[in-house]
Write an enzyme that holds these catalytic residues in place. Structure first.
Site, PDB file in Angstrom:
ATOM      1  N   PRO A   2       0.834  -1.200   0.000  1.00 53.21           N
ATOM      2  CA  PRO A   2       0.000   0.000   0.000  1.00 53.21           C
ATOM      3  C   PRO A   2       0.864   1.244   0.000  1.00 53.21           C
ATOM      4  CG  PRO A   2       0.033  -0.993   2.168  1.00 53.21           C
ATOM      5  CD  PRO A   2       0.786  -1.906   1.269  1.00 53.21           C
ATOM      6  N   LYS A  51       3.312   4.470   6.517  1.00 55.25           N
ATOM      7  CA  LYS A  51       2.396   3.388   6.172  1.00 55.25           C
ATOM      8  C   LYS A  51       1.935   2.628   7.411  1.00 55.25           C
ATOM      9  CE  LYS A  51       5.094   2.397   2.433  1.00 55.25           C
ATOM     10  NZ  LYS A  51       5.478   1.455   1.393  1.00 55.25           N
TER      11      LYS A  51
END
Ligand SMILES: [Zn+2]
Length: 276
Positions: A2, A51
């Site tokens: 991601p 993240k």
């Protein structure tokens, strides 16, 4: 993997669903925390750091999660079906009276004292979507190891936090250098643009359902996922090769005409070996 904007969206989903509310259900399906029960505690909120996701509870407790490659946090209404994956992939459940947050395939799940969050995220460089953003420091970090390939330097969350594999390829295209160019070989004026460009890309995509770097109507990305289709600028076929430190190789896309610098090293099996 991601990107920072995906994690930012996940944090906002969790925050909107849970912040300020008391938990009526909590369930952590990892052996270490199987007996932890947060029922009755109020969720203070969720904040992204690069993240990483930090969900804070009253009483000075923080749940630290990281989505890595496959993880996801989903939020459901009380009578909604959970569709994030099979039950055995569920790692965490946080339920309030009207919303349930379900963490699927979370590779990192740990509890910390809120005052000790730096233990989990203190190694991160300036956060592209965070209040601590500092572009001078991000640039200095990126250039600290001049021999390092540009793509690897961009992915290293200790330099700046939030870039994943997609933005890595897109940023190298936008700056006109291959991911294998040593960062020290980037002309200074182009290197200086990198932190600001990365921040603009993540900010522009923070609220978008589909990630876009091109500003074009029919094409979302310049190079990522597009091999061997023609480059949007010069029509040369886009190429793809793995880049990484050997333990984590990631598909990396580039246009050999628009981007200057070396291509990937040949795979080890084809390198000349000396025998003795
Ligand atoms: Zn091109």
């Amino acid at each position: 993997m991601p990107e920072g904007d995906t994690v930012w969206q996940a944090a906002r989903r969790l925050h909107d669903a849970l912040a300020g509310k008391a938990l009526i259900r909590s369930d952590f399906r990892v052996p270490r925390y199987a007996t932890v029960d947060l029922t009755g505690r109020t969720v203070l909120g969720t904040t992204p750091r690069g993240k990483h996701l930090l969900t804070r509870f009253e009483g000075g407790l923080t749940l630290h999660t990281h989505l890595r490659m496959e993880g996801a946090w989903k939020v459901y209404g009380s009578d909604e079906r959970w569709r994030g994956g099979p039950a055995h992939q569920i790692r965490a459940i946080l339920g309030t009276a009207d919303r349930t947050a379900v963490g699927y395939r979370l590779q990192v799940l740990e509890f910390l004292r809120t005052g000790e969050e730096e233990r989990a995220v203190g190694h991160l460089g300036p956060d592209l979507l965070g209040p601590d953003w500092n572009s001078d420091r991000a640039l200095a970090n990126l250039l600290a190891d001049p021999a390092r390939p540009l793509g690897e330097a961009l992915l290293d969350q200790r330099n700046l936090a939030g870039i994943g594999n997609i933005y890595k390829s897109e940023l190298c295209f936008l700056i006109g250098a291959t991911p294998w160019l040593p960062v020290g070989a980037l002309p200074a004026d182009r290197a200086a643009q990198l932190p600001g460009l990365a921040k603009r890309l993540l900010e522009a995509n923070r609220d978008r359902p589909v990630r876009r770097t091109t500003g074009l109507r029919n094409q979302d990305l310049f190079v990522y996922g597009r091999a061997p289709r023609p480059c949007l600028r010069c029509h040369t076929p886009i190429r793809v090769a793995d880049q990484g430190d050997g333990s984590r190789e990631r598909p990396t896309y580039w246009c050999p005409a628009c981007q200057t610098g070396p291509g990937p090293a040949p795979p080890p099996s084809r390198r000349t070996r000396t025998t003795n």
